[in-house]
Write an enzyme that holds these catalytic residues in place. Sequence first.
Site, PDB file in Angstrom:
ATOM      1  N   SER A 199      10.471   2.374   5.537  1.00  0.00           N
ATOM      2  CA  SER A 199       8.828   2.589   5.650  1.00  0.00           C
ATOM      3  C   SER A 199       8.204   3.313   6.548  1.00  0.00           C
ATOM      4  CB  SER A 199       8.576   1.014   6.374  1.00  0.00           C
ATOM      5  OG  SER A 199       8.779   0.166   6.170  1.00  0.00           O
ATOM      6  N   GLU A 246      -4.290 -10.182   5.281  1.00  0.00           N
ATOM      7  CA  GLU A 246      -3.023  -9.970   6.388  1.00  0.00           C
ATOM      8  C   GLU A 246      -3.309  -8.686   6.916  1.00  0.00           C
ATOM      9  OE1 GLU A 246       2.505  -9.341   6.571  1.00  0.00           O
ATOM     10  OE2 GLU A 246       0.707  -9.843   4.445  1.00  0.00           O
ATOM     11  N   ARG A 306       4.238   1.580  -1.076  1.00  0.00           N
ATOM     12  CA  ARG A 306       5.009   1.721  -2.487  1.00  0.00           C
ATOM     13  C   ARG A 306       5.561   0.510  -3.331  1.00  0.00           C
ATOM     14  NH1 ARG A 306       9.960   1.351  -0.294  1.00  0.00           N
ATOM     15  NH2 ARG A 306       9.237   1.986   1.959  1.00  0.00           N
ATOM     16  N   GLY A 358      -6.232  -7.177   7.317  1.00  0.00           N
ATOM     17  CA  GLY A 358      -6.984  -7.028   8.861  1.00  0.00           C
ATOM     18  C   GLY A 358      -6.659  -7.890   9.918  1.00  0.00           C
ATOM     19  N   CYS A 361       0.981  -1.333   0.083  1.00  0.00           N
ATOM     20  CA  CYS A 361       0.165   0.171  -0.038  1.00  0.00           C
ATOM     21  C   CYS A 361       1.137   1.340  -0.277  1.00  0.00           C
ATOM     22  CB  CYS A 361      -1.027  -0.034   1.160  1.00  0.00           C
ATOM     23  SG  CYS A 361      -0.155   0.228   3.211  1.00  0.00           S
ATOM     24  N   GLN A 364       6.359  -8.705   2.504  1.00  0.00           N
ATOM     25  CA  GLN A 364       6.731  -8.827   1.463  1.00  0.00           C
ATOM     26  C   GLN A 364       7.137  -8.856   0.604  1.00  0.00           C
ATOM     27  OE1 GLN A 364       5.224  -4.998   2.877  1.00  0.00           O
ATOM     28  NE2 GLN A 364       2.656  -5.653   2.792  1.00  0.00           N
TER      29      GLN A 364
END
Length: 432
Positions: A107, A189, A52, A191, A50, A118
């Site tokens: 991040s 993941e 990058r 959620g 969400c 990820q």
Amino acid sequence: MYYCISFTYKNTDIALREKLSFSNETKKSEFLKIISTHENIEECLVISTCNRVEIVAFVKMACAEFIVKSLALLCDVDKDILLEKADIFEDSGAIHHLFSVASSLDSLVVGETQIAGQLKDAFAFAVKNSFCGVHLSRAVHSAFKCATKVRNETQISKKPISVASVAVAKAKELADLTQKKAVVIGAGEMGELAAKHLIAAGAKVIILNRDLQKAKDLCERLGVLSEYDSLENLKKYLNQYEFFFSATNAPNAIITNSLIEELPYKRYFFDIAVPRDIDINENENISVFAVDDLEIVVQKNLALREQEARMAYGIIGRETSEFFRYLNDLALMPIIKAIRLQAKEYADKQLEIALKKGYLKKSDKEEARKLIHQVFKAFLHMPTVNLKHLQGKMQSDTVINAMRYVFDLKNNLEGLNQYKCEFDMENNDEIY
């Protein structure tokens, strides 16, 4: 060389990242197939979250325009806008950036560990679909090693914070969550992370998901403070509770004005999905927080992590240097082997000439061969020792290139495993 093109929360807004996101494997595979056809691109992978989109590649030479143009066409975005926004890293810069990403120094929430998983998924996908070889394998495994060292030697991840946890932290600022019910939309993941943080804050959670079995499985993991229902009943829940955390992979917004009824109490919507799940009008009783809004809360955590981040960057710098020393060391042994092989070939060739011209009796051939090889072995002993002493030293790369030129070793190296990698590229269980 290693190459990275980066689009993150630092250089793009959420609207652009939505268009660039690879929300399904089909789109990701299509993009990697397109760019891997370029003659200069040998290996590639894509990290898409969400916050990058990172295109990591091993290339013969820079080819940013081709990669960005391919991305623009696939995502229906202006190429010039992407070129203007993109952060491009080459070789040591690319490795340093990859290590920073893996270690969660780049991040939105510094120190969160979700990015490691990820990256692992992105790498596994690239390996499985033959987009990734030994070059990126070395880089990614070294990135994992670096991330582990950062976690173990600093306090940066001792209290892990994800975008989901920041959303819950913001909700806690707005109200006491104890004994309240919060609705989590999506059983993936993100959620699950949101649900865990809500339960830790004392709330009860309701999981809504299209796949009811997946929602049930999540509730079994979460325990008695959770319940689940079908996403088909979304409207009922939207107009019954106060707190909503949406994290689906839907390509378009699933919470729109048509589902919202006017109620006399405040409701808070946290959209932690990319593309966005929520497209509703705000008013005095409805507040919406998107991914970019959560950066306000993130800033409060950054001050506490700055010192640890400085220590972590020191580790990343050292690990980047170590990685390139490691690559230089890999190149030394083939040089030594190639020189010895070249000496043996010349000796054998001259021996055959001597036999043909009658300078040497056939009965003396083996003794002569042994003698010649002993001479070359003795002659090459000191150069071999000196080359081995260069391992890990800065001048090794210069000497390696000089040796290749002086001994014309290009052809001799083709048969050697110059790019040996200690990681198993065939067994997916071992590539992590």
